[in-house]
Write a protein that holds these residues in place. Structure first.
Motif, PDB file in Angstrom:
ATOM      1  N   ASN A  54     -13.670 -10.264  -1.390  1.00 49.48           N
ATOM      2  CA  ASN A  54     -12.600 -10.300  -0.332  1.00 49.48           C
ATOM      3  C   ASN A  54     -12.090 -11.637  -0.251  1.00 49.48           C
ATOM      4  O   ASN A  54     -12.610 -12.627   0.346  1.00 49.48           O
ATOM      5  CB  ASN A  54     -13.209  -9.892   0.958  1.00 49.48           C
ATOM      6  CG  ASN A  54     -13.231  -8.385   1.196  1.00 49.48           C
ATOM      7  OD1 ASN A  54     -12.599  -7.662   0.698  1.00 49.48           O
ATOM      8  ND2 ASN A  54     -14.589  -8.012   1.699  1.00 49.48           N
ATOM      9  N   LEU A 113      -7.783  -0.548   0.678  1.00 53.07           N
ATOM     10  CA  LEU A 113      -6.655  -1.437   0.221  1.00 53.07           C
ATOM     11  C   LEU A 113      -5.564  -0.611   0.114  1.00 53.07           C
ATOM     12  O   LEU A 113      -5.679   0.718   0.085  1.00 53.07           O
ATOM     13  CB  LEU A 113      -7.009  -2.144  -1.277  1.00 53.07           C
ATOM     14  CG  LEU A 113      -7.927  -3.183  -1.408  1.00 53.07           C
ATOM     15  CD1 LEU A 113      -8.025  -3.788  -2.688  1.00 53.07           C
ATOM     16  CD2 LEU A 113      -7.504  -4.418  -0.322  1.00 53.07           C
ATOM     17  N   PRO A 114      -4.398  -0.955   0.125  1.00 53.73           N
ATOM     18  CA  PRO A 114      -3.113  -0.287  -0.197  1.00 53.73           C
ATOM     19  C   PRO A 114      -3.214   0.435  -1.484  1.00 53.73           C
ATOM     20  O   PRO A 114      -3.890  -0.133  -2.470  1.00 53.73           O
ATOM     21  CB  PRO A 114      -1.936  -1.181  -0.188  1.00 53.73           C
ATOM     22  CG  PRO A 114      -2.339  -2.352   0.657  1.00 53.73           C
ATOM     23  CD  PRO A 114      -4.049  -2.413   0.310  1.00 53.73           C
ATOM     24  N   TRP A 146       3.125  -2.773  -5.430  1.00 55.18           N
ATOM     25  CA  TRP A 146       1.754  -2.813  -5.164  1.00 55.18           C
ATOM     26  C   TRP A 146       0.947  -3.966  -5.051  1.00 55.18           C
ATOM     27  O   TRP A 146       0.169  -4.206  -4.164  1.00 55.18           O
ATOM     28  CB  TRP A 146       0.945  -1.761  -6.029  1.00 55.18           C
ATOM     29  CG  TRP A 146      -0.744  -1.743  -5.719  1.00 55.18           C
ATOM     30  CD1 TRP A 146      -0.996  -0.933  -4.566  1.00 55.18           C
ATOM     31  CD2 TRP A 146      -1.560  -2.150  -6.587  1.00 55.18           C
ATOM     32  NE1 TRP A 146      -2.432  -0.960  -4.657  1.00 55.18           N
ATOM     33  CE2 TRP A 146      -2.812  -1.822  -5.802  1.00 55.18           C
ATOM     34  CE3 TRP A 146      -1.732  -2.853  -7.729  1.00 55.18           C
ATOM     35  CZ2 TRP A 146      -4.189  -2.222  -6.056  1.00 55.18           C
ATOM     36  CZ3 TRP A 146      -3.155  -3.082  -8.091  1.00 55.18           C
ATOM     37  CH2 TRP A 146      -4.253  -2.622  -7.422  1.00 55.18           C
ATOM     38  N   ALA A 202       1.831  -5.734  -1.781  1.00 52.05           N
ATOM     39  CA  ALA A 202       1.143  -5.185  -0.955  1.00 52.05           C
ATOM     40  C   ALA A 202      -0.159  -5.546  -0.728  1.00 52.05           C
ATOM     41  O   ALA A 202      -0.834  -5.846   0.568  1.00 52.05           O
ATOM     42  CB  ALA A 202       1.378  -3.726  -0.836  1.00 52.05           C
ATOM     43  N   VAL A 203      -0.950  -5.717  -1.704  1.00 50.93           N
ATOM     44  CA  VAL A 203      -2.319  -5.919  -1.986  1.00 50.93           C
ATOM     45  C   VAL A 203      -2.484  -7.484  -1.397  1.00 50.93           C
ATOM     46  O   VAL A 203      -3.315  -7.986  -0.481  1.00 50.93           O
ATOM     47  CB  VAL A 203      -2.785  -5.737  -3.200  1.00 50.93           C
ATOM     48  CG1 VAL A 203      -4.361  -6.454  -3.130  1.00 50.93           C
ATOM     49  CG2 VAL A 203      -3.140  -4.465  -3.481  1.00 50.93           C
ATOM     50  N   TYR A 206      -1.735  -7.733   2.370  1.00 52.76           N
ATOM     51  CA  TYR A 206      -2.672  -7.314   3.055  1.00 52.76           C
ATOM     52  C   TYR A 206      -4.051  -8.339   3.337  1.00 52.76           C
ATOM     53  O   TYR A 206      -4.416  -8.281   4.474  1.00 52.76           O
ATOM     54  CB  TYR A 206      -3.261  -5.789   2.268  1.00 52.76           C
ATOM     55  CG  TYR A 206      -4.436  -5.433   3.111  1.00 52.76           C
ATOM     56  CD1 TYR A 206      -4.408  -4.535   4.085  1.00 52.76           C
ATOM     57  CD2 TYR A 206      -5.780  -5.611   2.442  1.00 52.76           C
ATOM     58  CE1 TYR A 206      -5.740  -3.939   4.408  1.00 52.76           C
ATOM     59  CE2 TYR A 206      -7.013  -5.170   2.802  1.00 52.76           C
ATOM     60  CZ  TYR A 206      -7.146  -4.408   4.021  1.00 52.76           C
ATOM     61  OH  TYR A 206      -8.210  -3.854   4.468  1.00 52.76           O
ATOM     62  N   ALA A 255      -2.901 -10.813   5.786  1.00 55.98           N
ATOM     63  CA  ALA A 255      -2.770 -10.354   7.504  1.00 55.98           C
ATOM     64  C   ALA A 255      -4.329 -10.157   7.738  1.00 55.98           C
ATOM     65  O   ALA A 255      -4.340 -10.381   8.920  1.00 55.98           O
ATOM     66  CB  ALA A 255      -2.084  -8.927   7.350  1.00 55.98           C
ATOM     67  N   ARG A 256      -5.275  -9.461   6.840  1.00 53.03           N
ATOM     68  CA  ARG A 256      -6.407  -9.243   7.248  1.00 53.03           C
ATOM     69  C   ARG A 256      -7.060 -10.709   7.637  1.00 53.03           C
ATOM     70  O   ARG A 256      -7.952 -10.600   8.597  1.00 53.03           O
ATOM     71  CB  ARG A 256      -7.103  -8.761   6.364  1.00 53.03           C
ATOM     72  CG  ARG A 256      -8.601  -8.229   6.331  1.00 53.03           C
ATOM     73  CD  ARG A 256      -9.216  -7.546   5.255  1.00 53.03           C
ATOM     74  NE  ARG A 256     -10.556  -7.330   5.576  1.00 53.03           N
ATOM     75  CZ  ARG A 256     -11.438  -6.452   4.633  1.00 53.03           C
ATOM     76  NH1 ARG A 256     -10.938  -6.345   3.273  1.00 53.03           N
ATOM     77  NH2 ARG A 256     -12.575  -6.391   4.803  1.00 53.03           N
TER      78      ARG A 256
END
Length: 253
Positions: free
Chosen positions: A8, A71-72, A101, A104-105, A108, A111-112
């Motif tokens: 992560n 994940l997306p 994609w 997006a990942v 993501y 944001a996380r």
């Protein structure tokens, strides 16, 4: 699904490394490994997705069953359109969805782990400095024009020159070597000429200390290591075809 359970990324640099690894894997699927990728995308199978991993590997597989996914998820059903359009158009379509994609990942993760405005902007700028998968797979008019210009100044074996290997210093009118200013201008012109040349496989920039080879069909340049061609082998190739151009000639069922 994508091997991220124990990985992560939490900083901008880590997310960017994750992005580059996934991007490299997907580019490999759509260029150097295109034959294998094509075969795996059987329209008779269920909805399939193209995944890129941080380890620069790729996989065609079914989407994750969990909702919502960890994940997306990539675009579903890329295999269904394979035989309904020309291969280059299908690959370009997959490339577009792959670019979406990857963004997006990356965001993501942003944001996380609470990236603020400055971090998000820095991450986007780092990503935007790389050519998109679509640009690598399809090329563009500006890049191709520069590649053709570069091609006219290279040897007949289609290899990039090694700037570390030089011949005798150029002589001026008085028989002495040209001054440093003139040599600097020549080096600057050469850097401008090749600086925007991108590898058709990995999408990375031209490196003066690396062996490159040009495809005689699509006229794109490739790192020798990306297409598994050595300088010695290139000497015996009369007409080089990159993996994508070679696969386009295969017999279809």
């Amino acid at each position: 699904m994508d091997g991220s359970g124990q990985y992560n990324p939490r900083t901008v640099e880590e997310v960017f490394r994750d992005f580059k690894g996934r991007r490299a894997g997907m580019i490999k699927a759509l260029t150097t490994d295109v034959e294998e990728f094509y075969q795996q995308c059987d329209p008779e199978k269920e909805n399939l997705c193209l995944y890129g991993f941080p380890t620069e590997q790729w996989e065609v597989n079914l989407p994750a069953e969990e909702v919502p996914p960890e994940l997306p998820e990539p675009a579903l059903g890329i295999n269904f359109a394979r035989d309904g359009m020309q291969e280059k158009d299908w690959l370009a379509l997959v490339a577009v969805h792959s670019d979406a994609w990857l963004l997006a990942v990356a965001f993501y993760f942003g944001a996380r782990f609470g990236f603020d405005k400055a971090d998000r902007k820095r991450l986007f700028n780092m990503i935007n400095d790389l050519p998109s998968i679509f640009e690598v797979v399809t090329g563009n008019a500006k890049k191709q024009a520069k590649d053709k210009s570069a091609a006219s100044n290279h040897s007949s074996n289609k290899s990039k020159p090694n700037s570390k290997v030089r011949g005798p210093e150029p002589q001026g009118k008085n028989g002495k070597p040209k001054d440093e200013e003139e040599e600097g201008l020549e080096e600057e012109e050469e850097e401008d000429e090749h600086g925007d040349t991108l590898c058709g496989a990995c999408g990375e920039n031209y490196g003066t200390d690396e062996f490159w080879i040009c495809c005689d069909v699509c006229e794109r340049w490739f790192h020798g290591k990306c297409v598994k061609i050595t300088p010695a082998r290139a000497e015996h190739i009369k007409q080089y075809k990159c993996p994508s151009c070679s696969s386009n000639k295969r017999a279809r069922p």
